[in-house]
Design a protein around this motif. Sequence first.
Motif, PDB file in Angstrom:
ATOM      1  N   TYR A 104       0.888  -1.186   0.073  1.00 33.47           N
ATOM      2  CA  TYR A 104       0.145  -0.047  -0.161  1.00 33.47           C
ATOM      3  C   TYR A 104       0.948   1.258   0.116  1.00 33.47           C
ATOM      4  O   TYR A 104       1.537   1.603   0.808  1.00 33.47           O
ATOM      5  N   ALA A 105       0.933   2.044  -1.210  1.00 33.27           N
ATOM      6  CA  ALA A 105       1.523   3.186  -1.346  1.00 33.27           C
ATOM      7  C   ALA A 105       1.143   4.433  -0.442  1.00 33.27           C
ATOM      8  O   ALA A 105       1.775   5.276   0.082  1.00 33.27           O
ATOM      9  N   SER A 106      -0.293   4.321  -0.335  1.00 36.81           N
ATOM     10  CA  SER A 106      -0.904   5.418   0.412  1.00 36.81           C
ATOM     11  C   SER A 106      -2.146   4.792   1.383  1.00 36.81           C
ATOM     12  O   SER A 106      -2.970   5.019   0.872  1.00 36.81           O
ATOM     13  N   PRO A 107      -1.754   4.000   2.316  1.00 37.15           N
ATOM     14  CA  PRO A 107      -2.805   3.347   3.081  1.00 37.15           C
ATOM     15  C   PRO A 107      -3.562   4.370   3.894  1.00 37.15           C
ATOM     16  O   PRO A 107      -3.355   5.539   3.952  1.00 37.15           O
ATOM     17  N   THR A 108      -4.462   3.744   4.233  1.00 35.74           N
ATOM     18  CA  THR A 108      -5.525   4.604   5.228  1.00 35.74           C
ATOM     19  C   THR A 108      -4.736   5.093   6.424  1.00 35.74           C
ATOM     20  O   THR A 108      -3.735   4.415   6.941  1.00 35.74           O
ATOM     21  N   ARG A 109      -5.231   6.009   7.177  1.00 38.21           N
ATOM     22  CA  ARG A 109      -4.777   6.422   8.478  1.00 38.21           C
ATOM     23  C   ARG A 109      -4.517   5.242   9.447  1.00 38.21           C
ATOM     24  O   ARG A 109      -3.539   5.283  10.070  1.00 38.21           O
ATOM     25  N   ALA A 110      -5.488   4.332   9.570  1.00 38.18           N
ATOM     26  CA  ALA A 110      -5.316   3.259  10.398  1.00 38.18           C
ATOM     27  C   ALA A 110      -4.151   2.339  10.120  1.00 38.18           C
ATOM     28  O   ALA A 110      -3.500   1.589  11.107  1.00 38.18           O
ATOM     29  N   PHE A 111      -3.808   2.402   8.763  1.00 37.51           N
ATOM     30  CA  PHE A 111      -2.789   1.569   8.444  1.00 37.51           C
ATOM     31  C   PHE A 111      -1.547   2.025   7.991  1.00 37.51           C
ATOM     32  O   PHE A 111      -0.774   1.762   7.063  1.00 37.51           O
ATOM     33  N   ALA A 112      -1.449   3.339   8.157  1.00 33.45           N
ATOM     34  CA  ALA A 112      -0.204   4.301   7.735  1.00 33.45           C
ATOM     35  C   ALA A 112       1.270   3.399   8.206  1.00 33.45           C
ATOM     36  O   ALA A 112       2.052   3.615   7.246  1.00 33.45           O
ATOM     37  N   ASP A 113       1.225   2.690   9.183  1.00 27.53           N
ATOM     38  CA  ASP A 113       2.566   2.095   9.407  1.00 27.53           C
ATOM     39  C   ASP A 113       2.939   1.355   8.408  1.00 27.53           C
ATOM     40  O   ASP A 113       4.173   0.425   8.661  1.00 27.53           O
ATOM     41  N   ILE A 114       2.093   0.453   7.400  1.00 24.23           N
ATOM     42  CA  ILE A 114       2.426  -0.667   6.746  1.00 24.23           C
ATOM     43  C   ILE A 114       2.794   0.067   5.349  1.00 24.23           C
ATOM     44  O   ILE A 114       2.861  -0.735   4.159  1.00 24.23           O
ATOM     45  N   LYS A 115       2.877   1.531   5.188  1.00 25.05           N
ATOM     46  CA  LYS A 115       3.110   2.296   4.002  1.00 25.05           C
ATOM     47  C   LYS A 115       4.542   1.548   3.107  1.00 25.05           C
ATOM     48  O   LYS A 115       5.496   1.370   3.847  1.00 25.05           O
ATOM     49  N   ASP A 116       4.349   1.018   2.141  1.00 26.47           N
ATOM     50  CA  ASP A 116       5.297   0.464   1.312  1.00 26.47           C
ATOM     51  C   ASP A 116       5.778  -0.924   1.964  1.00 26.47           C
ATOM     52  O   ASP A 116       6.492  -1.452   0.973  1.00 26.47           O
ATOM     53  N   TYR A 117       5.185  -1.475   2.894  1.00 27.91           N
ATOM     54  CA  TYR A 117       5.670  -2.721   3.533  1.00 27.91           C
ATOM     55  C   TYR A 117       4.925  -3.636   2.448  1.00 27.91           C
ATOM     56  O   TYR A 117       4.092  -3.540   1.733  1.00 27.91           O
ATOM     57  N   VAL A 118       5.607  -4.880   2.180  1.00 28.48           N
ATOM     58  CA  VAL A 118       5.142  -5.802   1.173  1.00 28.48           C
ATOM     59  C   VAL A 118       4.850  -7.076   1.940  1.00 28.48           C
ATOM     60  O   VAL A 118       5.247  -7.541   2.674  1.00 28.48           O
ATOM     61  N   ALA A 119       3.829  -7.755   1.435  1.00 29.88           N
ATOM     62  CA  ALA A 119       3.135  -9.003   1.934  1.00 29.88           C
ATOM     63  C   ALA A 119       2.994  -9.960   0.807  1.00 29.88           C
ATOM     64  O   ALA A 119       3.144  -9.511  -0.417  1.00 29.88           O
ATOM     65  N   PHE A 120       3.453 -11.347   0.849  1.00 32.14           N
ATOM     66  CA  PHE A 120       3.746 -12.224  -0.054  1.00 32.14           C
ATOM     67  C   PHE A 120       2.580 -13.253   0.129  1.00 32.14           C
ATOM     68  O   PHE A 120       2.127 -13.604   1.120  1.00 32.14           O
ATOM     69  N   TYR A 121       2.210 -13.837  -1.129  1.00 30.53           N
ATOM     70  CA  TYR A 121       1.123 -14.878  -1.042  1.00 30.53           C
ATOM     71  C   TYR A 121       2.167 -16.111  -1.067  1.00 30.53           C
ATOM     72  O   TYR A 121       2.965 -16.512  -1.965  1.00 30.53           O
TER      73      TYR A 121
END
Length: 164
Positions: A104-121
């Motif tokens: 998420y390059a521009s996550p919602t405020r509640a998830f701002a801490d994962i900005k640009d973090y990557v999740a893998f399938y």
Amino acid sequence: MYPQRIEPQPGQESVWDYPRPPRLEDTNKHIQVIFNGVEIVNTRHAKRVLETSHPPTYYISPTDIKMEYLVLTPQSSFCEWKGRSGYYTIRVGEKEVQNAAWFYASPTRAFADIKDYVAFYAHFMDACYVDGEQVEPQPGNFYGGWITSDVVGPFKGIPGSWGW
């Protein structure tokens, strides 16, 4: 109709105790991701998202990923909680899988801490590990949760769970 919650044993969590909307939390669990024989993630500084009926989804900082193996794609999707996501193709040597990870390059405020973090399938990777235990991918190939022995369901993604 909702499924019957599996009662967690000592040291386990039930996904039916996770909140909705989801919660974001830091974790110091050892996270590893292997693709085409290469360890592209090895960290103890991940974040996890916990949502009712879903196993945890782990998000990793780009500083803990061998980003040279990730190629941005035009794919996107929308999460009601986190916002608009982008995707990466994973390419190691001659092997690649399109849209195998998201961020998420521009996550919602509640998830701002994962900005640009990557999740893998996990189902696209050779293996993903949490504290040395190989994870099982969340059923259904739509969701990205990682199932380990310390998490019990039943999990969203199994047949008949779309309406949960």
